[in-house]
Structure formats: C-alpha cells, structure tokens
Design a protein around this motif. Structure first.
Motif, PDB file in Angstrom:
ATOM      1  N   ALA A 258      15.358 106.405  82.348  1.00 27.79           N
ATOM      2  CA  ALA A 258      14.922 106.375  83.746  1.00 27.79           C
ATOM      3  C   ALA A 258      15.950 106.959  84.703  1.00 27.79           C
ATOM      4  CB  ALA A 258      14.585 104.944  84.153  1.00 27.79           C
ATOM      5  N   THR A 259      17.229 106.866  84.402  1.00 29.11           N
ATOM      6  CA  THR A 259      18.260 107.400  85.298  1.00 29.11           C
ATOM      7  C   THR A 259      19.035 108.539  84.643  1.00 29.11           C
ATOM      8  OG1 THR A 259      19.809 105.686  84.546  1.00 29.11           O
ATOM      9  CG2 THR A 259      18.518 105.209  86.513  1.00 29.11           C
ATOM     10  N   THR A 260      18.450 109.163  83.639  1.00 25.45           N
ATOM     11  CA  THR A 260      19.099 110.300  82.980  1.00 25.45           C
ATOM     12  C   THR A 260      18.866 111.553  83.816  1.00 25.45           C
ATOM     13  OG1 THR A 260      18.835 109.353  80.772  1.00 25.45           O
ATOM     14  CG2 THR A 260      19.159 111.743  80.908  1.00 25.45           C
ATOM     15  N   VAL A 261      19.909 111.992  84.510  1.00 20.74           N
ATOM     16  CA  VAL A 261      19.876 113.217  85.293  1.00 20.74           C
ATOM     17  C   VAL A 261      20.666 114.288  84.551  1.00 20.74           C
ATOM     18  CG1 VAL A 261      19.544 112.033  87.501  1.00 20.74           C
ATOM     19  CG2 VAL A 261      21.862 112.410  86.641  1.00 20.74           C
ATOM     20  N   PHE A 262      20.756 115.483  85.133  1.00 20.75           N
ATOM     21  CA  PHE A 262      21.393 116.602  84.444  1.00 20.75           C
ATOM     22  C   PHE A 262      22.822 116.289  84.011  1.00 20.75           C
ATOM     23  CE2 PHE A 262      18.990 120.746  85.613  1.00 20.75           C
ATOM     24  CZ  PHE A 262      18.164 120.522  84.531  1.00 20.75           C
ATOM     25  N   ALA A 263      23.609 115.727  84.927  1.00 19.05           N
ATOM     26  CA  ALA A 263      25.012 115.491  84.604  1.00 19.05           C
ATOM     27  C   ALA A 263      25.142 114.552  83.414  1.00 19.05           C
ATOM     28  CB  ALA A 263      25.734 114.918  85.823  1.00 19.05           C
ATOM     29  N   TRP A 264      24.343 113.484  83.390  1.00 20.72           N
ATOM     30  CA  TRP A 264      24.420 112.551  82.275  1.00 20.72           C
ATOM     31  C   TRP A 264      23.897 113.171  80.990  1.00 20.72           C
ATOM     32  CZ3 TRP A 264      26.860 108.457  80.786  1.00 20.72           C
ATOM     33  CH2 TRP A 264      26.397 107.728  79.699  1.00 20.72           C
ATOM     34  N   LEU A 265      22.783 113.928  81.081  1.00 19.01           N
ATOM     35  CA  LEU A 265      22.221 114.548  79.885  1.00 19.01           C
ATOM     36  C   LEU A 265      23.192 115.571  79.302  1.00 19.01           C
ATOM     37  CD1 LEU A 265      19.703 114.540  78.114  1.00 19.01           C
ATOM     38  CD2 LEU A 265      18.789 116.404  79.504  1.00 19.01           C
ATOM     39  N   GLY A 266      23.893 116.316  80.151  1.00 14.39           N
ATOM     40  CA  GLY A 266      24.899 117.250  79.660  1.00 14.39           C
ATOM     41  C   GLY A 266      26.015 116.538  78.931  1.00 14.39           C
ATOM     42  N   TYR A 267      26.416 115.375  79.433  1.00 12.15           N
ATOM     43  CA  TYR A 267      27.445 114.589  78.746  1.00 12.15           C
ATOM     44  C   TYR A 267      26.925 114.099  77.396  1.00 12.15           C
ATOM     45  CZ  TYR A 267      30.333 110.562  77.573  1.00 12.15           C
ATOM     46  OH  TYR A 267      31.122 109.665  76.918  1.00 12.15           O
ATOM     47  N   VAL A 268      25.685 113.627  77.358  1.00 11.63           N
ATOM     48  CA  VAL A 268      25.120 113.125  76.106  1.00 11.63           C
ATOM     49  C   VAL A 268      25.049 114.237  75.066  1.00 11.63           C
ATOM     50  CG1 VAL A 268      23.018 112.211  75.059  1.00 11.63           C
ATOM     51  CG2 VAL A 268      23.855 111.253  77.209  1.00 11.63           C
ATOM     52  N   TYR A 269      24.574 115.406  75.464  1.00 10.26           N
ATOM     53  CA  TYR A 269      24.505 116.532  74.532  1.00 10.26           C
ATOM     54  C   TYR A 269      25.891 116.882  74.002  1.00 10.26           C
ATOM     55  CZ  TYR A 269      19.652 118.156  74.663  1.00 10.26           C
ATOM     56  OH  TYR A 269      18.303 118.277  74.478  1.00 10.26           O
ATOM     57  N   SER A 270      26.890 116.904  74.875  1.00  6.75           N
ATOM     58  CA  SER A 270      28.206 117.407  74.490  1.00  6.75           C
ATOM     59  C   SER A 270      29.010 116.390  73.696  1.00  6.75           C
ATOM     60  CB  SER A 270      28.991 117.829  75.741  1.00  6.75           C
ATOM     61  OG  SER A 270      28.328 118.863  76.423  1.00  6.75           O
ATOM     62  N   PHE A 271      29.030 115.119  74.140  1.00 10.21           N
ATOM     63  CA  PHE A 271      29.983 114.166  73.591  1.00 10.21           C
ATOM     64  C   PHE A 271      29.335 113.072  72.748  1.00 10.21           C
ATOM     65  CE2 PHE A 271      32.007 115.988  77.324  1.00 10.21           C
ATOM     66  CZ  PHE A 271      33.222 116.370  76.795  1.00 10.21           C
ATOM     67  N   GLN A 272      28.018 112.950  72.762  1.00 14.08           N
ATOM     68  CA  GLN A 272      27.358 111.996  71.879  1.00 14.08           C
ATOM     69  C   GLN A 272      26.621 112.698  70.744  1.00 14.08           C
ATOM     70  OE1 GLN A 272      24.989 109.076  73.955  1.00 14.08           O
ATOM     71  NE2 GLN A 272      26.667 108.447  75.286  1.00 14.08           N
ATOM     72  N   PHE A 273      25.878 113.756  71.083  1.00  8.23           N
ATOM     73  CA  PHE A 273      25.191 114.528  70.055  1.00  8.23           C
ATOM     74  C   PHE A 273      26.075 115.621  69.463  1.00  8.23           C
ATOM     75  CE2 PHE A 273      20.962 113.705  72.449  1.00  8.23           C
ATOM     76  CZ  PHE A 273      20.996 112.389  72.033  1.00  8.23           C
ATOM     77  N   LEU A 274      27.229 115.910  70.105  1.00  9.50           N
ATOM     78  CA  LEU A 274      28.161 116.958  69.680  1.00  9.50           C
ATOM     79  C   LEU A 274      27.476 118.331  69.611  1.00  9.50           C
ATOM     80  CD1 LEU A 274      30.187 115.081  66.909  1.00  9.50           C
ATOM     81  CD2 LEU A 274      30.699 115.308  69.350  1.00  9.50           C
ATOM     82  N   ARG A 275      26.492 118.547  70.457  1.00 10.19           N
ATOM     83  CA  ARG A 275      25.841 119.864  70.574  1.00 10.19           C
ATOM     84  C   ARG A 275      26.467 120.561  71.771  1.00 10.19           C
ATOM     85  NH1 ARG A 275      19.724 117.644  70.221  1.00 10.19           N
ATOM     86  NH2 ARG A 275      19.179 119.784  70.816  1.00 10.19           N
ATOM     87  N   PHE A 276      27.702 121.081  71.519  1.00 10.57           N
ATOM     88  CA  PHE A 276      28.521 121.576  72.610  1.00 10.57           C
ATOM     89  C   PHE A 276      27.881 122.770  73.316  1.00 10.57           C
ATOM     90  CE2 PHE A 276      31.831 119.949  69.522  1.00 10.57           C
ATOM     91  CZ  PHE A 276      31.956 118.738  70.163  1.00 10.57           C
TER      92      PHE A 276
END
Length: 633
Positions: A258-276
């Motif tokens: 519900a509160t996933t915006v671009f900045a948070w999604l970019g962090y998730v992709y980079s540092f949680q999913f490791l899809r740099f």
C-alpha cells in the motif's frame, strides 16, 4: 556592391559582444566542479553501467543487457502500481506543503509579540531528521499503545481507537501527512523570505483602490511570490518523489504494497532482490520524473512575456526591484468600490480579526510543537507506562532513567543499541562538521562564478550538471559508493561518510551560493578591483563579508542535511565506529523489544536537540539567508 555592403552594414544590428570569463573564473570554479565529478560523476557512471548490465549475485558474473532492464520493469505490474502511488503521494505532499506553508508564512509575516519564538517553533519539525519524525509518528499511530489511541482513551473516546496504519489507503495518507508535517516549515521559510521583501506600498495602494484581503492576495501577493513558488514546487516535488526514510521506519512499503512508492521499490529491487540493473533503471525513471516535473513548473511559474517586459522597463527606468516592476506590469484594475453596510460594527470587526489571528498563531504552535512535546513526554515516561493497556498519555511518574541509560550506559544491563547512542551522536557531529567545512570552503567561489558569468557555455554545462546531481536519488549512488569503498578500504569509516555526504551538499550549497551572489550588485566587484584588489582578494575581503548571512544559512542547511542523512549511513556503515544517530534509532525498531521504547525515545530527543537549538538560535540567519537568496536555489 560596395555601397550595398556598406548600407547592409549600417542596417544590420551589430553582434552583442560577450567578454570571455577571466582565468580566475575557471580556477575558482574548478575545485568544486572537480569534486562533484569525483564524488558524484564517477558513481553515476558506474550506476549507468549497472543499468546496461545484468548481474548474477551468486556467480558474480555480469552480462550486457542493453535496455532490457527498462523493458523488464515496464512489464512488471508492481512498477505501474508504484508509479500511481508515487504520483498520489507527490501530489498530496505538494499541495499539503504549499497550502500549509503559505498559511504559516502569511501569519508569521505579521508583526506580533513573540513572532521570533513562533518562527523558531515553526522550524522544529523541518530541523528534525526524517528518521526521528518517523519514529515519533509511528508510535503516535501505533495500535494498542499508540499515543493517538491513548489520547482518545483519556478523552473517553475509546471506541474510536484503531490500528491507524493497518488499512492500506489510510496508511498511505498518514505517511504522506507525516511527510507534509516534516517539510511544510521549509516551504513556509522560503515564502516568508519572499513576503519580507515585498514593499508595503503595493498593498497600501491597492487598499486605497478598494481592494480587500482576498483580492490583494491573488493580485499582488501571489504574483510577487511567483519566483519563490517556482522553487518551492520543485523542491517539494523532488523531496516527495525521493521520500525513503519515513517509509522505511513507518511501514516498509506495507501493509502489503500500500505504501510502496518508486523510492522504496527501487531499494527493494536493488538490496533485497539483488536485481541491481533493474533497481538502477527504476531509479533513473524516478530521476527523469523529477526533471519532467521541474520543467512543468518552470513552464507554469517561470518567466513569461509580461515579466520580461517588466524587466526591460526596470532596466530602462532604473527601478529598484525587478519583482516590484513585474507586479506593477499587471496593475490592479478595480471598479469603484460599492458601499455595503457592514454586518458588524467596526470595533467588533477588529476584535474578531484579532481573535482569528491569535487562533491562527495557536494552531501553528499546536501543529508544530505538540508532536515534539509528545516525544519529550514519552522520553520521560517509564517503560512500563509506554506499553500498558488501555493506553494513556498521562504517565504515572516522570523519570530520567531513559536518558541515563543512553548517556551513561551500564555494561551489564544496558542494551547494545543504547550503548551506541553517545558515539553515534559524536559521529554525526564530526561528519556533519567536516562535510560543511569542506563544502563552505569550495562552493562560494563556484557560486560567484556561476552568478557573474551565467551565459558562459562551460559554466552553463557545469551548472546543469550540478542540477542533475541534485535531482538524482541517493539510492542511485549508494550502491556504487559501496562497491568503490570496499575496493578502497574505506567502508564503515567516517571518511567514507564525509565523501558520500559531499555528493549531496556540494550541489546544494553551490546552487545556494549562486543565488546568494545574484542578489549582490556587481558594482561591488568593480569598486574592489578599481581599489587595487585582485579577484581573489576581492572575494576574501569584500564578497565573503557581504554574503555572510547567506553563508551562515548555507552552513546551517548543510549541517542539518548531513546530521539527518540516513540512507548512506545505513548502507555504508555496520559498526559503532562510524554509525550515526539515525542508524542507531532505526536499530531500536529492528530489535522490537518493548522495554527499550523509553531509551529509544530518549535517544530520539537527543538526536533532535542540536537541530532544535540551531532552529532557535539561528532562526534569524535562516530568514536573512533566504531573503538574500541563499535558498532560492
């Protein structure tokens, strides 16, 4: 033919001669530009390489991907859902900060007893670190033990209590409102500076013509504030698009997405999913969105034909102020006032106006100070009272034990997180001080060059490059910093944090210095040179003393930005040797141990103490700095 050529030569307008910048201009601006290239340019180049490649974190092999990372994120439904939430969050923040900031500025522009105190109180939410703000409001909105529910219980409204962040739509609105509470004072400060520079004669003339308060606001105040509103809209939009700290602490993108915006999604992709690569691509989309919004605001609020005519008239007539001429270029044309019998006697109207004004001042105090007072109250509350049910905001007793635990930790009973508070406060002070000293030593020279030779192509390129770095999300830089630091052996060091913070402060303060020097007449330069000063001596002896308010304001802004920075410190540090206070505060929430709520709030109070002192002591410099152009940006 000779006659024709001679006739054409007399008819065609001569080319305007533009003197080339002196060697001093290139020497003065090169240290700042070189530093920006090193601390921002190189990481950006590496992030571009990431965008064009796909990395396998297991095999540690990379393959060229071209634009496939962009295609992958465009196909992901989560991208478009985050895109919609980002637009909503940004629109909410932009409207909220502008409306509330305008209202605060209009009230605090009036002369009344205690105005300086109220201006300082108004600045406190902005001076607080977003992490501290998020810690405070996450506990206010908490379910069973939250402060808001506790206040409802004390008022006999226990049936209204609920988990305020449990519903997705409500959570997004509450997080956006928290962001507005944190950012509205900056808007108020910028608009207040514009109001302070507005001649009173404009309103007096309009009042003689029969204009009321509403008519004067739309026909005089708003046109005058148009340049300030342009910068306010750009800054508010960029800050909202790149909001990360508050979401990290309050919701972590939830509940659900519900509160996933671009900045948070970019962090998730980079540092949680490791899809740099895909994470970097998403952050570059965010950068492009920032530029697009800035261009829209420039087209809507930037220079227009009537303002250019006003500037031309000012130059020809020698008017003292371009903005005043711009307002006069659109004269207030009013019909002769028609007499209407007032509803209330004159004395009653005056008393009502005073009562409403005092009510507005009280509302500003409640909006700005009550949440901070709640934080102070929670820091003095015993830990058992913070988790009791039903919750109450009235503590059974007041205690300093929470402060003793974080300031004088006991090796046996004090938690690991509390032991880190004193050294983290020292780390924040050291990093902030050295970062500001380096930035202030370099950027005034570059700001002077950008202000005095704005049409030189090389300086235009440098200025646009600085603007681009200001609009680049810190998430885009943090991964390259991590890789580079690991190779250089400066990971988890204060030196590394100073370098990372310079990537934020150098562009910001250089732009502020440019705006400051634009408000200084060039006659001072010429007078100093005629008196025998070299350009360097002119800068040290004449220009630096003249721009002292703007310089102090820039130093304060820079220190607050460095003190409150969270993302770089979280990624680039891992031990107490270099961790700053925002990272330590976030660590309290990760442990999720109820008995540490008291020390957490005590640490939060200590973390906001230096910014609050700065807001109260240097409030006058901040307003003067904004008035002289330091934050026109």
């Amino acid at each position: 033919m000779a006659l024709i050529d001679q006739h054409e030569a007399t008819v065609l307008p001569p080319r305007r001669y533009r003197p080339r910048p002196p060697l001093f201009a290139y020497l003065a601006s090169s240290p700042t530009l070189l530093m920006v290239v090193l601390v921002v340019g190189l990481p950006l180049v590496y992030s571009i390489w990431l965008v064009l490649h796909r990395a396998n974190p297991i095999t540690r092999k990379t393959t060229f991907a071209g634009l496939s990372n962009f295609r992958n994120i465009f196909k992901d439904p989560a991208f478009w859902e985050a895109f919609g939430r980002t637009l909503y969050f940004t629109g909410f923040a932009l409207i909220g900060t502008t409306v509330i900031g305008m209202a605060i500025a209009l009230v605090l522009n009036k002369a009344f007893f205690g105005r300086g105190f109220m201006r300082s109180v108004m600045l406190v939410p902005w001076a607080m670190a977003p992490v501290s703000v998020a810690v405070l409001w996450s506990f206010i909105y908490a379910g069973d033990v939250g402060t808001l529910n506790a206040a409802l219980n004390d008022l006999g409204l226990g049936a209204w209590t609920q988990a305020w962040l449990g519903d997705g739509n409500r959570a997004l609105n509450l997080v956006a409102l928290t962001h507005v509470w944190n950012q509205a004072p900056l808007t108020a400060l910028l608009l207040l500076a514009g109001l302070q520079s507005m001649p009173a004669s404009l309103h007096k003339a309009a009042m003689l013509d029969g204009a009321g308060p509403v008519g004067r606001f739309f026909r005089i105040t708003l046109p005058w504030l148009r340049p300030s509103l342009l910068f306010v809209c750009i800054i508010a939009t960029i800050n909202a698009l790149m909001a990360f700290d508050i979401i990290w602490i309050m919701t972590r993108g939830g509940p659900g997405q519900a509160t996933t915006v671009f900045a948070w999604l970019g962090y998730v992709y980079s540092f949680q999913f490791l899809r740099f690569g895909e994470g970097a691509a998403m952050l570059y989309v965010l950068t492009a969105l920032s530029f697009a919004c800035a261009i829209v605001f420039v087209l809507l609020l930037g220079p227009s034909r009537w303002r250019r005519r006003a500037q031309a008239d000012t130059a020809n007539a020698g008017a003292p102020n371009v903005a005043e001429a711009a307002v006069k270029a659109r004269p207030v044309t009013l019909e002769p006032p028609k007499y209407k019998a007032p509803l209330l006697p004159r004395r009653a109207r005056r008393l009502l106006a005073k009562a409403l004004f005092r009510l507005a001042v009280l509302m500003i105090f409640l909006w700005s100070a009550v949440p901070v007072l709640m934080l102070l109250n929670m820091s003095l509350t015993p830990a058992t009272d913070l988790i009791r049910t039903p919750a109450s905001i009235i503590p059974s007793a007041l205690t300093l034990d929470n402060f003793r635990e974080v300031l004088f930790p006991d090796g046996g009973t004090t938690s690991t997180q509390s032991k880190r508070v004193p050294i983290s406060l020292m780390n924040s002070f050291i990093v902030g001080t050295f970062t500001v000293l380096i930035a202030i030593a370099l950027t005034p020279f570059a700001g002077y060059v950008f202000a005095r030779w704005p049409r030189a192509r090389s300086f235009q390129i440098g200025l646009w490059g600085i603007l681009f770095t200001r609009m680049t999300p810190a998430l885009t830089l943090v991964l390259p910093f991590f890789v580079i630091y690991r190779g250089l052996g400066i990971i988890d060091t204060r030196t590394g944090l100073v370098i990372a913070h310079l990537s934020i402060l150098l562009p910001l303060i250089a732009w502020m210095m440019k705006s400051t020097f634009e408000s200084v007449p060039q006659s001072l330069d010429r007078a100093a040179i005629v008196d025998g000063c070299s350009r360097f001596q002119m800068m040290i002896r004449v220009m630096i003393p003249v721009i002292r308010p703007g310089l102090v304001a820039a130093a304060i802004f820079g220190f607050l930005v460095s003190w409150n920075e969270f993302l770089f410190a979280m990624i680039l540090t891992s031990t107490p040797d270099a961790q700053t206070i925002p990272v330590v505060l976030s660590g309290y929430l990760q442990q999720a141990r109820f008995h540490e709520y008291g020390p957490m709030f005590a640490a939060s109070v200590l973390s906001i103490l230096p910014p609050v002192i700065i807001a109260f002591v240097f409030q006058r410099y901040l307003v003067q700095g904004a008035l002289s152009g330091a934050v026109k940006g």
